[in-house]
Design a protein around this motif. Structure first.
Motif: not given
Length: 360
Positions: A3-18, A155-166
């Motif tokens: 899984v090519h990863i670009c940032c945590s906000v995109d990857s966190h939810y994406f990996l869970q769905r995968l 976005q909800e998962e990113a907020k819940k995990a306290g991810l860095y939002r560039q």
């Protein structure tokens, strides 16, 4: 699956769905993003991706930061808009290295978290991914996790995990275009010669998120809060007397109406502080500065290359009678000034937001 990863906000939810859709696949994250600029921003995003993958139990591999290769790849496309030709070349560049890594690891499939980014074209990504993966004998998996409220849940998962939002895609050219549209400085590109973190800078955020990891490792509770403030950057400045440059240090929040002025010292206002007859400028001797800052610099040159903290310099301004709204130039010189001087200085002021870490 790689899984090519670009940032945590995109990857966190994406990996869970995968994991839900491909329960029999072993997921291996691959952070390969040489487009991200500057390097401090790259380090910050990587730091947060590592944290996210640790939370999800996903192995992560860091690819090379070959920024010069990426620059050469997009040469001539600097002015392309988002989703334009430069983005296509950028995808090709990252997918090529990712597909090679998948083949090296013996993975039959690969995908990318770019697919879940609202600012990217899924069709553009699918075409690039399938074309380049096939060249390496790997299958590119295209999934759409944006639909059905997916972007909101992301976005909800990113907020819940306290991810860095560039707040920008990552590349130099997208950043400068975005900041120009916002009519604010591209502060991410400022790099003071002393190399110390400035308020609201990427380096300050990187330090904050590193400290956040330390608190989490200790099990200490915390909050990250946002603060609006007036930001300031000195872009350049020099002081001349009789056409010769004089070593000078400009204190934070020094501003002038025009970039250039010339005038003379009028009088010594108090010991070591001299009033200039233009732009409300005051000169401080290094000895007076040391006394106010609690420092022991032997020369202004040493001060320029290794100043104390931003807060310390603000206290110097305050101790000279300044208040929260004082923007008058304060210039530190080695010896008591006298006679005529020329000053060239440009500083930027703008409304900004910064994050602060609050241990609980």
């Amino acid at each position: 699956m790689l899984v090519h990863i670009c940032c945590s906000v995109d990857s966190h939810y994406f990996l869970q769905r995968l994991r839900e859709d491909f329960p029999d696949e072993r997921l291996v994250g691959f952070f390969y993003d040489p487009n991200i600029h500057p390097y401090s921003e790259y380090r910050l995003r990587l730091l947060d991706v590592k944290r996210s993958c640790e939370m999800l139990g996903v192995e992560l591999i860091e690819g090379p930061y070959d920024y010069e290769r990426w620059l050469n790849a997009v040469r001539g496309l600097e002015n392309e808009p988002e989703k334009g030709a430069r983005c296509s070349v950028c995808f090709d560049n990252r997918f090529e290295v990712s597909a090679q890594k998948a083949r090296e690891l013996g993975e039959a499939r690969m995908t990318s978290t770019l697919l879940t980014s609202p600012k990217k074209s899924i069709e553009q990504l699918r075409e690039a991914g399938e074309r380049i993966a096939a060249r390496e004998g790997v299958e590119f998996v295209t999934v759409d996790y944006r639909k059905g409220g997916g972007t909101q849940r992301q976005q909800e998962e990113a907020k819940k995990a306290g991810l860095y939002r560039q707040d920008y895609c990552g590349c130099l050219f997208g950043l400068t275009r975005q900041r120009a549209q916002q009519e604010v400085p591209a502060d991410e590109l400022y790099s003071p010669i002393h190399g110390k973190p400035l308020p609201g800078s990427i380096e300050e955020r990187l330090s904050l998120y590193e400290k956040r990891r330390e608190l989490e490792d200790k099990g200490q509770a915390y909050r990250i809060v946002r603060q609006k403030f007036l930001n300031w950057r000195l872009e350049f400045g020099w002081l001349k007397r009789k056409k010769t440059v004089v070593p000078a240090h400009f204190l934070p929040y020094s501003t002038m109406k025009r970039r250039y002025t010339s005038g003379r010292i009028e009088y010594e206002e108090e010991p070591g502080v001299f009033r200039f007859n233009r732009e409300e400028i005051r000169f401080l001797t290094l000895a007076r500065y040391n006394g106010l800052a609690g420092t022991g610099y032997e020369s202004v040159a040493a001060l320029v290359f290794d100043p104390p903290s931003f807060k310390t310099e603000l206290r110097v301004r305050e101790r000279l009678g300044g208040d929260l709204w004082d923007l008058s130039p304060l210039v530190v010189v080695d010896h008591p000034p006298e006679g005529k001087y020329e000053i060239l200085m440009q500083a930027r002021l703008w409304r900004d937001v910064r994050e602060k870490l609050v241990p609980l």
